[in-house]
Design a protein around this motif. Structure first.
Motif, PDB file in Angstrom:
ATOM      1  N   THR A 105      -8.050  45.811  18.914  1.00 16.99           N
ATOM      2  CA  THR A 105      -6.972  44.855  18.753  1.00 16.99           C
ATOM      3  C   THR A 105      -7.031  43.802  19.850  1.00 16.99           C
ATOM      4  O   THR A 105      -7.832  43.893  20.791  1.00 16.99           O
ATOM      5  CB  THR A 105      -5.599  45.552  18.805  1.00 16.99           C
ATOM      6  N   GLU A 106      -6.137  42.802  19.761  1.00 18.97           N
ATOM      7  CA  GLU A 106      -6.107  41.765  20.786  1.00 18.97           C
ATOM      8  C   GLU A 106      -5.662  42.313  22.135  1.00 18.97           C
ATOM      9  O   GLU A 106      -5.859  41.672  23.169  1.00 18.97           O
ATOM     10  CB  GLU A 106      -5.182  40.630  20.358  1.00 18.97           C
ATOM     11  N   ASN A 107      -5.054  43.507  22.142  1.00 20.51           N
ATOM     12  CA  ASN A 107      -4.645  44.132  23.400  1.00 20.51           C
ATOM     13  C   ASN A 107      -5.721  45.037  23.991  1.00 20.51           C
ATOM     14  O   ASN A 107      -5.492  45.703  24.997  1.00 20.51           O
ATOM     15  CB  ASN A 107      -3.361  44.952  23.179  1.00 20.51           C
ATOM     16  N   GLY A 316     -10.954  30.274  21.146  1.00 17.23           N
ATOM     17  CA  GLY A 316     -11.638  31.554  21.025  1.00 17.23           C
ATOM     18  C   GLY A 316     -10.733  32.747  20.972  1.00 17.23           C
ATOM     19  O   GLY A 316     -11.211  33.876  20.943  1.00 17.23           O
ATOM     20  N   SER A 317      -9.406  32.549  20.952  1.00 12.06           N
ATOM     21  CA  SER A 317      -8.518  33.703  21.025  1.00 12.06           C
ATOM     22  C   SER A 317      -8.230  34.317  19.673  1.00 12.06           C
ATOM     23  O   SER A 317      -7.805  35.455  19.586  1.00 12.06           O
ATOM     24  CB  SER A 317      -7.200  33.314  21.694  1.00 12.06           C
ATOM     25  N   ILE A 318      -8.419  33.569  18.585  1.00 12.38           N
ATOM     26  CA  ILE A 318      -8.160  34.136  17.266  1.00 12.38           C
ATOM     27  C   ILE A 318      -9.166  35.236  16.919  1.00 12.38           C
ATOM     28  O   ILE A 318      -8.810  36.279  16.420  1.00 12.38           O
ATOM     29  CB  ILE A 318      -8.148  33.031  16.189  1.00 12.38           C
ATOM     30  N   PRO A 319     -10.483  35.044  17.190  1.00 14.28           N
ATOM     31  CA  PRO A 319     -11.408  36.125  16.854  1.00 14.28           C
ATOM     32  C   PRO A 319     -11.392  37.281  17.852  1.00 14.28           C
ATOM     33  O   PRO A 319     -12.341  38.043  17.910  1.00 14.28           O
ATOM     34  CB  PRO A 319     -12.776  35.429  16.864  1.00 14.28           C
ATOM     35  N   VAL A 320     -10.343  37.405  18.657  1.00 15.78           N
ATOM     36  CA  VAL A 320     -10.305  38.492  19.636  1.00 15.78           C
ATOM     37  C   VAL A 320     -10.399  39.845  18.949  1.00 15.78           C
ATOM     38  O   VAL A 320     -11.103  40.750  19.390  1.00 15.78           O
ATOM     39  CB  VAL A 320      -9.016  38.399  20.481  1.00 15.78           C
ATOM     40  N   ASN A 367      -1.999  47.757   6.210  1.00 17.92           N
ATOM     41  CA  ASN A 367      -3.173  47.267   6.924  1.00 17.92           C
ATOM     42  C   ASN A 367      -2.898  45.836   7.370  1.00 17.92           C
ATOM     43  O   ASN A 367      -2.886  44.919   6.559  1.00 17.92           O
ATOM     44  CB  ASN A 367      -4.405  47.319   6.018  1.00 17.92           C
ATOM     45  N   LEU A 368      -2.672  45.671   8.668  1.00 15.56           N
ATOM     46  CA  LEU A 368      -2.444  44.340   9.224  1.00 15.56           C
ATOM     47  C   LEU A 368      -3.713  43.751   9.818  1.00 15.56           C
ATOM     48  O   LEU A 368      -3.685  42.677  10.404  1.00 15.56           O
ATOM     49  CB  LEU A 368      -1.388  44.412  10.336  1.00 15.56           C
ATOM     50  N   TYR A 369      -4.832  44.443   9.662  1.00 12.10           N
ATOM     51  CA  TYR A 369      -5.982  44.134  10.502  1.00 12.10           C
ATOM     52  C   TYR A 369      -7.183  43.568   9.760  1.00 12.10           C
ATOM     53  O   TYR A 369      -8.236  43.404  10.330  1.00 12.10           O
ATOM     54  CB  TYR A 369      -6.375  45.386  11.283  1.00 12.10           C
TER      55      TYR A 369
END
Length: 459
Positions: A105-107, A316-320, A367-369
């Motif tokens: 995830t982004e975290n 570049g943060s969206i494809p994290v 599924n949010l991913y």
């Protein structure tokens, strides 16, 4: 003043206790669902989510009907609650019980797992899957490239977003509010005050995984310790020391004091969509793109309205968020073939993203991913700001220890500040001083040097 100090001390104690909890409670024995089934291989998938075992088995079986016929293997999907996912993933890495394919995830910064030698490089394998490689831009692949090798597959095909707010559509209609007129935080504040007056017991702004406000119009350059803003150009700056960050913290503290933000928001680590399902919350801040409204509406179980609050940006943060392969398992080609199928086959994508519609009341699939597939290219809309570092990835090995120290401080302070729980007049100077002591200036210098070299090589 004394209450503010007590609040800060309580927050730091609680977050410190949570961070210090033992990671390994014992590896235990794993279910045999990840084992081979029959003669064909079984590709195991681990991801965050709230779907129960029954739903996972049902969707796995439906997807396996297609993969057996087209690709010669079965699929077993397992979801772990988002609040436990990071700890569970670390435990499986240590115990060497990793699945064939897993989600970050982004975290969960990719570089943290990369530095622990937990992730398989994919550059050579991707040459065998040109269909998958063609789905993403060079910049998106570059954002997953470290040491000249690709280490992850982007989880989302979109690369543009706006900061915004997702709110209950029925409550907005009751108020007669016009979402298109809400274009900044002041106007949103007025709307939240109307909600509070009409529904004094309702929860206004929810946290999402402990954070009320996502990072705004900036490029976090991977870890937020050294960012680019539209104003800074190609100069790496400390966002936490910026006037904009200080103003945002003050605004959130005011909202918190007015009762507009959920109490103890910074200590709650569940997704905002989970709490929205309880039915007494108005909404939450989010990064908006073409898929987020539909995705979050399904997850919340109620119609939402999207309220954009900022410009469309591309960085570049969206494809994290990433799909990764572990270094330990053998079904590597099959795992990539599964991803390629999910991104290129409309029916398989819909099944994995939305479920099959069966037994939704008792065993819903969430599924949010994977809510933006390669089947849906970017719209013709042009972003209002494109980061000059779009596609840049930072090799942080030289400052990894300093980054770890700064991340620990961020975990202790940032969520409390951005959720309004901590008074920025006292807590922010303390946060900034400790960041300096932890070595953030060395991180800024190293990142600036790497970015300069990348820009010079790219132009």
């Amino acid at each position: 003043m004394r209450e503010t100090r007590m609040a800060r001390r309580t927050f730091l104690q609680l977050t410190g206790a949570a961070a210090g909890a033992a990671l390994l409670a014992g590896c235990g024995e794993r279910a045999e669902s990840a084992a081979e089934s029959g003669t064909e291989p079984m590709v195991t998938v681990l991801m965050p989510g709230q779907s129960d075992e029954t739903a996972c088995v049902r969707i796995s079986a439906a997807l396996s009907e297609v993969t057996k016929q087209k690709l010669g293997f079965s699929v077993s999907i397992e979801q772990v609650a988002p609040t436990n996912y990071s700890a569970e993933l670390w435990k499986r890495m240590v115990c060497q019980t990793m699945p064939d394919l897993f989600f970050l995830t982004e975290n969960q910064p990719l570089d943290v797992y990369l530095n622990q030698n937990c992730i398989l490089p994919l550059s050579a394998l991707l040459e065998e899957h040109p269909g998958l490689k063609a789905l993403f831009s060079e910049q998106q692949w570059a954002s997953k490239t470290y040491y000249r090798r690709i280490y992850a597959v982007p989880a989302r095909a979109v690369s543009m977003y706006q900061i915004g707010f997702l709110a209950r559509a029925d409550w907005i209609r009751e108020l007669g509010a016009r979402p298109e007129k809400i274009t900044d935080l002041d106007a949103l504040h007025d709307l939240l005050m109307q909600v509070r007056q009409r529904r004094p017991n309702a929860e206004g702004v929810l946290p999402d995984n402990g954070q009320v406000f996502p990072f705004p119009e900036l490029d976090p350059l991977g870890d937020t310790f050294g960012v680019l803003t539209e104003e800074s150009g190609t100069t790496v700056v400390n966002w936490y020391a910026a006037d904009a960050y200080s103003r945002l913290c003050r605004t959130m503290h005011q909202w918190y004091q007015e009762g507009l933000i959920l109490r103890n928001a910074s200590l709650r680590d569940e997704p905002a969509t989970d709490r929205m399902r309880l039915g007494n919350s108005f909404g939450f801040f989010a990064r908006l793109n073409r898929d987020s409204l539909d995705c979050c509406t399904r997850a919340c179980g109620t119609e939402l309205t999207a309220i954009p609050l900022g410009p469309t940006i591309q960085n570049g943060s969206i494809p994290v968020e990433s799909w990764c392969l572990p270094v330990t398992n053998s079904h590597r080609r099959e795992a990539l073939a599964l991803l390629e199928l999910l991104y290129t086959d409309a029916s398989c994508y819909d099944l994995f993203a939305n479920g099959d519609g069966k037994e939704e009341q008792l065993h819903p699939w969430q599924n949010l991913y994977l809510n933006a597939s390669g089947l849906m290219p970017e719209t013709d809309e042009q972003p209002q700001w494109v980061s000059p570092a779009y596609g840049f990835s930072f090799n942080n090995s030289a400052v990894a220890a300093k980054l770890d120290a700064c991340r620990a401080l961020k975990n202790s302070y940032h969520n409390g500040l951005i959720c309004g729980y901590l008074d920025s007049e006292e807590a922010l100077p303390e946060f900034l001083e400790k960041l300096e002591q932890a070595g953030i200036q060395e991180i800024l210098q190293a990142k600036q040097s790497a970015l300069d070299n990348w820009l010079n090589a790219s132009h």
